[in-house]
Enzyme design. Structure first.
Site, PDB file in Angstrom:
ATOM      1  N   HIS A 132       0.809  -1.335  -0.145  1.00 39.54           N
ATOM      2  CA  HIS A 132       0.034  -0.123  -0.156  1.00 39.54           C
ATOM      3  C   HIS A 132       1.119   1.227   0.109  1.00 39.54           C
ATOM      4  CE1 HIS A 132      -3.175   2.441   0.654  1.00 39.54           C
ATOM      5  NE2 HIS A 132      -2.935   3.022   1.788  1.00 39.54           N
ATOM      6  N   ARG A 178      17.424  15.025  12.952  1.00 36.89           N
ATOM      7  CA  ARG A 178      17.548  16.511  12.284  1.00 36.89           C
ATOM      8  C   ARG A 178      18.767  16.709  11.604  1.00 36.89           C
ATOM      9  NH1 ARG A 178      16.076  20.584  17.068  1.00 36.89           N
ATOM     10  NH2 ARG A 178      16.263  22.230  15.317  1.00 36.89           N
TER      11      ARG A 178
END
Length: 312
Positions: A139, A244
């Site tokens: 999916h 990050r």
């Protein structure tokens, strides 16, 4: 695994069926390996790979012509077994009567091509590898972004199709929406495509189903694409620590292949299409040996080291 028969080879390579009965063309082919039975023509059948397509070229048939009549009949009877999926003659060679008789006896399709033996072997092998490769359905959405096949996954309603629509509007190409059929054609090579029923279609909640090729042109879609990167979209979790710097390298395993994976948090105000577009470009840079996160870490380490020296 997809079912492949000699009929598929006939249609793909314009082969000629030499048998009297056409039903033999529907015998299944279960392996992509092809055999050139040179040793078998000499009478050595101890390790005969009967379940492979048998390819007879000029070399095999020239040797066959030197045999006695009894040997010719024996070789063809032993060549055609109930397991043999088919025999192909290259270069437009004539099929011996003994071969046709033995093939009709057990229902082996005899095919003929005008191509050279080596070229025919290569093309048939590549075709069978693609058709017989392990396949699964996932999916998600598959988009070709700057030549990188990006598989976008996430829970229903997170915005995968809307992001794909934005990417198409930015000039990238849709491969599949909602359901992606993935084949492992070689070790480390995953190729995705859309099921025939939903090919070139995109479902947008509130808008319905749209035909991307009709709206944006033939250049906005492609039928299949090798997958290089997986991006998972998830709703922003304030308690979760997201990467990050880009140093963490996560992967998702599909068959025997570890596919690089990135997790992108979704919240209002974030332009997902731009983020995924930049992620694909950054992925290409990494493959060329340019890693911005590692370069930053190295510079930071040098600055810290120089600061420690100044303290002394």
């Amino acid at each position: 695994m997809a079912k492949v028969t000699a009929k598929n080879l006939i249609d793909e390579f314009k082969l000629e069926l030499l048998n009297n009965e056409e039903d033999v063309a529907f015998r299944p082919i279960t392996t992509s390996d092809i055999s050139r039975p040179g040793m078998e023509m000499a009478g050595f059948f101890t390790y005969y790979p009967a379940k492979r397509i048998q390819l007879l070229g000029r070399t095999e048939m020239s040797f066959y012509d030197t045999l006695s009549e009894d040997e010719k009949k024996d070789r063809m009877v032993r060549l055609c077994t109930y397991d043999t999926p088919g025999v192909i003659l290259s270069r437009g060679l004539e099929a011996p009567t003994y071969l046709l008789d033995a093939a009709d006896e057990v229902g082996v399709p005899i095919l003929r091509s005008d191509m050279k033996t080596t070229r025919l072997s290569s093309q048939v092998t590549n075709f069978l590898e693609g058709q017989l490769a392990p396949m699964t359905a996932m999916h998600g959405v598959l988009v070709d972004i700057y030549g990188v096949g990006v598989l976008i996954t996430g829970s229903s309603g997170v915005g995968k199709s809307e992001t794909a629509l934005d990417l198409v509007r930015r000039g990238h190409r849709l491969v599949a929406d909602d359901s992606v059929e993935i084949r492992q054609e070689h070790d480390g090579v995953l190729v995705g495509q859309a099921p025939d029923l939903i090919k070139h279609l995109l479902e947008i909640r509130g808008l319905g189903i749209i035909n991307v090729m009709t709206l944006f042109g033939a250049g906005s879609v492609r039928n299949y694409k090798r997958i290089g990167l997986a991006i998972h979209l998830e709703l922003w979790d304030q308690k979760k620590q997201y990467d990050r710097l880009g140093l963490d390298e996560d992967t998702i395993r599909i068959f025997d292949t570890n596919l690089p994976k990135m997790t992108v948090p979704v919240r209002p105000g974030r332009n997902l299409a731009v983020i995924i577009e930049v992620a694909a470009m950054n992925f290409r840079l990494k493959r060329m040996g340019i890693n911005a996160a590692e370069q930053f870490t190295e510079k930071l380490a040098n600055v810290i080291e120089e600061g420690d020296r100044d303290d002394y």
